[in-house]
Design a protein around this motif. Structure first.
Motif, PDB file in Angstrom:
ATOM      1  N   GLY A 240       0.725  -1.158  -0.068  1.00  0.00           N
ATOM      2  CA  GLY A 240       0.057   0.140  -0.006  1.00  0.00           C
ATOM      3  C   GLY A 240       0.940   1.167  -0.074  1.00  0.00           C
ATOM      4  N   HIS A 241       0.182   2.373  -0.124  1.00  0.00           N
ATOM      5  CA  HIS A 241       0.903   3.740  -0.011  1.00  0.00           C
ATOM      6  C   HIS A 241       1.398   3.800   1.369  1.00  0.00           C
ATOM      7  CE1 HIS A 241       1.293   7.944  -0.504  1.00  0.00           C
ATOM      8  NE2 HIS A 241       0.579   8.189   0.555  1.00  0.00           N
ATOM      9  N   ARG A 242       2.719   4.647   1.023  1.00  0.00           N
ATOM     10  CA  ARG A 242       3.402   4.593   2.789  1.00  0.00           C
ATOM     11  C   ARG A 242       3.171   6.198   3.013  1.00  0.00           C
ATOM     12  NH1 ARG A 242       7.985   0.444   3.194  1.00  0.00           N
ATOM     13  NH2 ARG A 242       7.068  -1.602   2.596  1.00  0.00           N
ATOM     14  N   PRO A 243       2.337   6.278   4.022  1.00  0.00           N
ATOM     15  CA  PRO A 243       2.221   7.756   4.099  1.00  0.00           C
ATOM     16  C   PRO A 243       3.222   8.214   5.349  1.00  0.00           C
ATOM     17  CG  PRO A 243       0.732   6.578   5.380  1.00  0.00           C
ATOM     18  CD  PRO A 243       1.261   5.606   4.672  1.00  0.00           C
ATOM     19  N   VAL A 244       3.540   9.546   5.646  1.00  0.00           N
ATOM     20  CA  VAL A 244       4.002  10.012   6.726  1.00  0.00           C
ATOM     21  C   VAL A 244       3.012  10.316   7.950  1.00  0.00           C
ATOM     22  CG1 VAL A 244       5.912  10.914   5.630  1.00  0.00           C
ATOM     23  CG2 VAL A 244       4.109  12.406   5.955  1.00  0.00           C
ATOM     24  N   ARG A 245       3.103  10.203   9.441  1.00  0.00           N
ATOM     25  CA  ARG A 245       2.161  10.184  10.215  1.00  0.00           C
ATOM     26  C   ARG A 245       3.021  10.705  11.519  1.00  0.00           C
ATOM     27  NH1 ARG A 245      -1.694   5.344  10.794  1.00  0.00           N
ATOM     28  NH2 ARG A 245       0.277   4.745  11.904  1.00  0.00           N
ATOM     29  N   GLY A 246       2.525  11.457  12.260  1.00  0.00           N
ATOM     30  CA  GLY A 246       2.900  11.522  13.423  1.00  0.00           C
ATOM     31  C   GLY A 246       4.172  12.426  13.627  1.00  0.00           C
ATOM     32  N   GLY A 247       4.879  12.497  14.671  1.00  0.00           N
ATOM     33  CA  GLY A 247       6.129  13.381  14.522  1.00  0.00           C
ATOM     34  C   GLY A 247       5.793  14.716  15.291  1.00  0.00           C
ATOM     35  N   ARG A 248       6.710  15.452  15.054  1.00  0.00           N
ATOM     36  CA  ARG A 248       6.785  16.931  15.778  1.00  0.00           C
ATOM     37  C   ARG A 248       6.446  18.093  14.485  1.00  0.00           C
ATOM     38  NH1 ARG A 248      12.325  16.173  19.287  1.00  0.00           N
ATOM     39  NH2 ARG A 248      11.426  14.196  20.362  1.00  0.00           N
ATOM     40  N   SER A 249       5.227  18.426  14.599  1.00  0.00           N
ATOM     41  CA  SER A 249       4.634  19.405  13.805  1.00  0.00           C
ATOM     42  C   SER A 249       5.482  20.658  13.685  1.00  0.00           C
ATOM     43  CB  SER A 249       3.211  19.719  14.113  1.00  0.00           C
ATOM     44  OG  SER A 249       3.046  20.328  15.165  1.00  0.00           O
ATOM     45  N   GLY A 250       5.920  21.212  14.726  1.00  0.00           N
ATOM     46  CA  GLY A 250       6.326  22.670  14.462  1.00  0.00           C
ATOM     47  C   GLY A 250       7.973  22.688  13.764  1.00  0.00           C
ATOM     48  N   PRO A 251       8.786  21.587  14.008  1.00  0.00           N
ATOM     49  CA  PRO A 251      10.261  21.762  13.178  1.00  0.00           C
ATOM     50  C   PRO A 251       9.796  20.972  11.679  1.00  0.00           C
ATOM     51  CG  PRO A 251      10.059  19.852  14.920  1.00  0.00           C
ATOM     52  CD  PRO A 251       8.851  20.907  15.082  1.00  0.00           C
ATOM     53  N   ARG A 252       8.661  20.236  11.676  1.00  0.00           N
ATOM     54  CA  ARG A 252       8.257  19.737  10.164  1.00  0.00           C
ATOM     55  C   ARG A 252       7.944  20.625   9.494  1.00  0.00           C
ATOM     56  NH1 ARG A 252       5.214  15.943  11.893  1.00  0.00           N
ATOM     57  NH2 ARG A 252       3.183  16.690  11.609  1.00  0.00           N
ATOM     58  N   SER A 253       7.101  21.574   9.962  1.00  0.00           N
ATOM     59  CA  SER A 253       6.697  22.708   9.197  1.00  0.00           C
ATOM     60  C   SER A 253       7.622  23.762   8.607  1.00  0.00           C
ATOM     61  CB  SER A 253       5.340  23.700   9.986  1.00  0.00           C
ATOM     62  OG  SER A 253       4.393  22.744  10.237  1.00  0.00           O
ATOM     63  N   ILE A 254       8.466  23.944   9.525  1.00  0.00           N
ATOM     64  CA  ILE A 254       9.854  24.759   9.135  1.00  0.00           C
ATOM     65  C   ILE A 254      10.636  24.028   8.004  1.00  0.00           C
ATOM     66  CG2 ILE A 254      11.879  25.511   9.935  1.00  0.00           C
ATOM     67  CD1 ILE A 254       9.877  27.317  10.988  1.00  0.00           C
ATOM     68  N   LEU A 255      10.765  22.744   8.109  1.00  0.00           N
ATOM     69  CA  LEU A 255      11.489  22.199   7.028  1.00  0.00           C
ATOM     70  C   LEU A 255      10.625  22.219   5.723  1.00  0.00           C
ATOM     71  CD1 LEU A 255      12.804  18.981   9.116  1.00  0.00           C
ATOM     72  CD2 LEU A 255      14.136  20.977   8.062  1.00  0.00           C
ATOM     73  N   PHE A 256       9.480  22.092   5.906  1.00  0.00           N
ATOM     74  CA  PHE A 256       8.518  22.133   4.507  1.00  0.00           C
ATOM     75  C   PHE A 256       8.886  23.623   3.599  1.00  0.00           C
ATOM     76  CE2 PHE A 256       5.370  18.868   5.817  1.00  0.00           C
ATOM     77  CZ  PHE A 256       5.792  17.989   5.320  1.00  0.00           C
ATOM     78  N   LEU A 257       9.217  24.507   4.575  1.00  0.00           N
ATOM     79  CA  LEU A 257       9.152  25.777   4.077  1.00  0.00           C
ATOM     80  C   LEU A 257      10.598  26.185   3.564  1.00  0.00           C
ATOM     81  CD1 LEU A 257       7.197  27.971   6.778  1.00  0.00           C
ATOM     82  CD2 LEU A 257       6.518  27.582   4.331  1.00  0.00           C
ATOM     83  N   ILE A 258      11.604  25.492   4.397  1.00  0.00           N
ATOM     84  CA  ILE A 258      12.924  25.987   4.076  1.00  0.00           C
ATOM     85  C   ILE A 258      13.691  25.160   3.223  1.00  0.00           C
ATOM     86  CG2 ILE A 258      15.193  26.012   5.106  1.00  0.00           C
ATOM     87  CD1 ILE A 258      13.278  28.370   5.856  1.00  0.00           C
ATOM     88  N   ALA A 259      12.918  23.926   2.729  1.00  0.00           N
ATOM     89  CA  ALA A 259      13.639  22.801   1.845  1.00  0.00           C
ATOM     90  C   ALA A 259      13.594  23.362   0.721  1.00  0.00           C
ATOM     91  CB  ALA A 259      13.096  21.370   2.118  1.00  0.00           C
ATOM     92  N   ARG A 260      12.409  23.980   0.107  1.00  0.00           N
ATOM     93  CA  ARG A 260      12.227  24.321  -1.362  1.00  0.00           C
ATOM     94  C   ARG A 260      13.166  25.592  -1.492  1.00  0.00           C
ATOM     95  NH1 ARG A 260      12.824  24.219  -5.501  1.00  0.00           N
ATOM     96  NH2 ARG A 260      11.275  24.566  -7.370  1.00  0.00           N
ATOM     97  N   LEU A 261      13.530  26.306  -0.502  1.00  0.00           N
ATOM     98  CA  LEU A 261      14.373  27.557  -0.603  1.00  0.00           C
ATOM     99  C   LEU A 261      15.641  27.032  -0.754  1.00  0.00           C
ATOM    100  CD1 LEU A 261      14.796  30.803  -0.426  1.00  0.00           C
ATOM    101  CD2 LEU A 261      14.770  30.368   2.003  1.00  0.00           C
ATOM    102  N   ALA A 262      16.092  26.205  -0.039  1.00  0.00           N
ATOM    103  CA  ALA A 262      17.256  25.556   0.106  1.00  0.00           C
ATOM    104  C   ALA A 262      17.539  24.943  -1.347  1.00  0.00           C
ATOM    105  CB  ALA A 262      17.568  24.501   1.293  1.00  0.00           C
ATOM    106  N   ALA A 263      16.852  24.466  -1.819  1.00  0.00           N
ATOM    107  CA  ALA A 263      16.828  23.842  -3.111  1.00  0.00           C
ATOM    108  C   ALA A 263      17.271  24.616  -4.288  1.00  0.00           C
ATOM    109  CB  ALA A 263      15.733  22.904  -3.765  1.00  0.00           C
ATOM    110  N   ARG A 264      16.939  26.057  -4.210  1.00  0.00           N
ATOM    111  CA  ARG A 264      17.345  27.028  -5.044  1.00  0.00           C
ATOM    112  C   ARG A 264      18.778  27.327  -5.386  1.00  0.00           C
ATOM    113  NH1 ARG A 264      13.107  31.942  -3.762  1.00  0.00           N
ATOM    114  NH2 ARG A 264      11.375  30.793  -3.935  1.00  0.00           N
TER     115      ARG A 264
END
Length: 313
Positions: A240-264
């Motif tokens: 089946g599809h392997r989702p991500v779940r749980g974990g610490r939402s605060g740092p995860r949200s930051i990483l979502f924002l920064i990852a696309r910027l760092a990829a530039r």
């Protein structure tokens, strides 16, 4: 032989306890006096571990004071996991006394071990970062209100609030920077993490405050801690599809924002993003994979910085 474990159900005013397997129960105030009485109870029954749920910060005082009084405490447990364990054990009803017993049973089954509380500096850093996040959110909200305001009186009131929030934002940012600079290890970690283009000092502060394990555990483990590890969903011949779940939402949200910027700026991240895009992966899959890739890079840099610091001292 089973360990003697004290399960504690935490609320704002009370600590309900259940000592397993002796079956002793009680209720104590969630203050210094009540916690001292709880510590004495643990001493009388030779309690080997005190376990409690994370409860919005109300568990913090008990964890700190019990540890100071020499009572081994586990890090606050995930409340959702404990509740699901209770239902699996047949406890559909929910009371403070039942919850205390379930917490003790859960800690026994999971073989939970004691964990030292965070240092005073770590607690202060986390508190400052949390407050800075609140102030930043309030600042954004008030700027939006200002854009929609019509009367001069309303604008003046909002401008006063914005000026206050900006002063607090500058002060909190300065205190966070000073706290990190004053600690040699933190200063080295800060420099190592900021060597990744696109990762600013505020991002580093959030990671250091909310993910103190960075550089201490494996890449797979830290991805699971943050909630960026795919969860297996296989049964028989089905994959089946392997989702991500749980974990610490605060740092995860930051990483979502920064990852696309760092990829530039980072050619490896950019190539990784392009490869996933050309493969036709959904946007959310790319977003998660990019954040996990950045986390792995940061974890490796933190690990190297810690090793260098240990060898230098």
């Amino acid at each position: 032989m089973n360990r003697i474990i004290c399960g504690v159900d935490v609320s704002k005013d009370w600590l309900d306890v259940h000592v397993r397997p002796v079956g002793v129960t009680g209720r104590f105030g969630n203050d210094a006096g009540g916690i001292a009485e709880l510590a004495a109870l643990c001493g009388r029954h030779a309690v080997e571990l005190v376990a409690m749920e994370a409860s919005g910060g109300y568990e913090r005082l008990a964890w700190l004071l019990l540890s100071e009084l020499g009572r081994p405490c586990a890090a606050p447990l995930n409340a959702r996991n404990v509740r699901r364990f209770a239902e699996a054990m047949g406890f559909l009803e929910k009371t403070d006394r039942i919850d205390a017993g379930v917490i003790a049973h859960y800690a026994e089954v999971r073989n939970v071990v004691p964990a030292p509380p965070p240092s005073p500096a770590q607690q202060r850093l986390k508190a400052l970062v949390c407050r800075l996040s609140q102030v930043t959110g309030d600042l954004v909200a008030n700027k939006q209100r200002r854009a929609a305001a019509a009367s001069a009186e309303t604008l003046e009131s909002i401008d006063e609030v914005i000026a206050l929030l900006k002063r607090q934002e500058r002060r909190l940012s300065g205190e966070i920077a000073s706290l990190i600079d004053d600690d040699p290890l933190w200063a080295r970690l800060d420099a190592a993490l900021r060597s990744v283009k696109g990762v600013a000092s505020r991002t580093v502060a959030v990671l250091m405050a909310t993910v103190p394990e960075i550089g201490l555990i494996s890449n797979k483990a830290i991805a699971k801690v943050i909630g960026l590890a795919p969860i297996a969903n296989d049964s028989g011949g089905r994959h089946g599809h392997r989702p991500v779940r749980g974990g610490r939402s605060g740092p995860r949200s930051i990483l979502f924002l920064i990852a696309r910027l760092a990829a530039r700026y980072d050619p490896h991240l950019s190539a990784f993003h392009d490869r996933l895009h050309k493969a036709g992966k959904p946007k959310m899959v790319i977003r998660i994979a990019l954040a996990r890739k950045l986390l792995v890079i940061l974890n490796a840099k933190a690990r190297d910085a810690r090793n260098e610091f240990a060898n230098a001292t």
